[in-house]
Design an enzyme around this catalytic site. Structure first.
Site, PDB file in Angstrom:
ATOM      1  CB  SER A  98      -0.966  -0.024   1.187  1.00 42.72           C
ATOM      2  OG  SER A  98      -1.897   1.015   1.118  1.00 42.72           O
ATOM      3  CG  ASP A 240      -2.441   4.015  -2.136  1.00 38.99           C
ATOM      4  OD1 ASP A 240      -3.215   3.864  -3.101  1.00 38.99           O
ATOM      5  OD2 ASP A 240      -2.642   3.485  -1.029  1.00 38.99           O
ATOM      6  CG  ASP A 242      -3.157  -0.523  -2.361  1.00 41.48           C
ATOM      7  OD1 ASP A 242      -2.865   0.675  -2.155  1.00 41.48           O
ATOM      8  OD2 ASP A 242      -3.863  -1.184  -1.585  1.00 41.48           O
ATOM      9  CG  ASP A 244      -6.172   1.559  -0.899  1.00 45.18           C
ATOM     10  OD1 ASP A 244      -5.187   2.300  -1.114  1.00 45.18           O
ATOM     11  OD2 ASP A 244      -6.304   0.903   0.159  1.00 45.18           O
TER      12      ASP A 244
END
Length: 452
Positions: A98, A240, A242, A244
């Site tokens: 993340s 970011d 990933d 999300d």
């Protein structure tokens, strides 16, 4: 070394080559396969260089329990979550560090509805992991790994169904995008193309070599701010690793931040459809002011995506998310999703016929200060006692850590779920007030640390 590995109910994070080893990962895969009762499990990963090693280690564990594994390979976290439901899987694993630096990687575990495990489910998985009572499939019970490369198409299709595509396309928006060479690098330009946007790409090569720390905060997005100014785009988007979380940069090149992504969209959604907004106790008070304007209710939860998602389901909320730039639109899925955030922001711009600066300036004005520091757990009770004495006339909220509410400000202190640190967030109408609230707590903790 212990601080470089975190095994907890919200997932597992570690530093590759130090604490996050193939042996550990395979054991975690085996534990999750056992937890899934050898069902169908979806696995996706971000672009980190360590992703292949982590994936194959996890796959070995899953396969050993007799799971049917669907390998999505590189995809965003919300895409992986969506595919759990799309494919009727028992659960899934997202492999992504993340917002953590490049040397980190992590496993996050999904249940059958595509939402991350809650506390009780996380504890059940950890019990299996520590006890080691794993399912062991015989040779003739092992299943082959299936690949699925329809993830982007399915995710984009669901996002497009939530917005007025033709209205957005008519505007011919020019946007800048910084995906930090992460999982959003491929899918996000595809979505923007479907929305008729001209895209100025920055760090959209999905090689996992992050040009800056992937957390979409002010200090990491100065290159994007400069690019927006130079290229005269309508808006800048930052994701970011990933994808999300979503942060915004105005057409003037000003960082609007991750905190106001949800506030802007709450204002947009509630104007069209009044209803419940769900967010955590650390998110800006602007959301409460916006909801009050539309005679709508705000529900505050503990920090953590699953806490927000579960509360949204119960309350049938119209929008939700967290102050870190995580937008949850239940029409797409009950997870944080920068892609639906981007589409909704563009629809807001198209409908309002205003610039993002104009929309942002109309929001309630607050200043938020976010700090973090290492803090041993034994110090927390001492800090708590000091806070109760210092602010005895204020309203205390014990939902998650300690939140102290004042008439036009607040401060929230809590141990992180994902890092070996304590987080200190404060917000006020005046920047100096927010800074003072935060500085007082940091100074006191530093004072305690020196005495150790």
């Amino acid at each position: 070394m212990a601080n470089n590995l975190m095994i907890g109910i919200s997932g597992v994070r570690g530093i590759v080559g130090e604490t996050l080893t193939p042996e550990l990962l395979t054991r975690l895969g085996t534990a999750f396969g056992t937890f899934m009762r050898s069902g169908k499990v979806v696995v996706g990963r971000d672009t980190r260089v360590s992703g292949a090693m982590v994936k194959h280690s996890v796959l070995a564990g899953l396969i050993s329990t007799g799971c049917l594994v669907i390998d999505l390979d590189v995809c965003t976290s919300p895409s992986c979550s969506l595919m759990v439901e799309e494919l009727g899987a028992s659960g899934g694993i997202v492999i992504s560090g993340s917002h953590n630096p490049i040397e980190w990687n992590a496993l996050k575990f999904l249940r059958a509805d595509g939402v991350f495990l809650n506390d009780s489910e996380g504890r059940e998985l950890l019990n299996i992991y520590y006890q080691g009572n794993f399912k062991k499939a015989k040779w003739n019970e092992l299943k082959e790994v299936r690949e699925d490369r329809t993830t982007d198409e399915r995710h984009i299709s669901k996002v497009l169904k939530t917005v007025d595509v033709s209205l957005i396309r008519k505007q011919h928006f020019k946007v800048a995008l910084d995906s930090c060479n992460g999982a959003g690098s491929g899918i996000t330009p595809k979505l923007l193309d479907e929305l008729g946007c001209e895209v100025v790409k920055l760090h959209c090569t999905p090689n996992g070599l992050f040009p800056h720390n992937p957390e979409p905060i002010f200090v990491n997005l100065q290159e994007l701010c400069s690019l927006v100014k130079k290229t005269h785009v309508d808006i800048g988007f930052a994701q970011d690793a990933d994808a999300d979380r979503l942060a915004l940069v105005s057409e003037k090149g000003e960082y609007l931040g991750e905190e106001y992504s949800l506030a802007l969209l709450a204002n947009f959604i509630l104007k069209k459809k009044r209803g419940v907004v769900v967010t955590n106790v650390s998110a800006t008070r602007a959301i409460d002011d916006i909801a009050a304007k539309y005679k709508s209710k705000v529900i505050r939860t503990r920090v953590g995506e699953v806490n927000v998602a579960e509360a949204m389901k119960v309350a049938n909320a119209v929008i939700g998310g967290e102050g870190n730039g995580g937008i949850i639109d239940p029409r797409v899925h009950y997870v944080r999703d920068s892609l639906v955030g981007i589409a909704l922001i563009l629809e807001y711009l198209a409908e309002s016929k205003k610039t993002i600066s104009e929309l942002y300036s109309a929001l309630p004005e607050y200043h938020i200060v976010k700090q973090k520091m290492e803090c041993p757990s034994e110090i927390i009770p001492v800090v708590t006692k000091w806070l109760k004495q210092k602010y005895h006339k204020a309203k205390f909220d014990w939902t998650d850590g300690i939140k102290i509410n004042f008439s036009d400000s607040w401060i929230h202190i809590r141990p992180s779920n994902t890092e070996p640190i304590i987080r200190i967030f404060s917000e006020a109408k005046l920047q100096k007030t927010a800074q003072k609230l935060s500085s007082d707590v940091v100074s006191y903790i530093n004072h305690l640390l020196k005495k150790q």
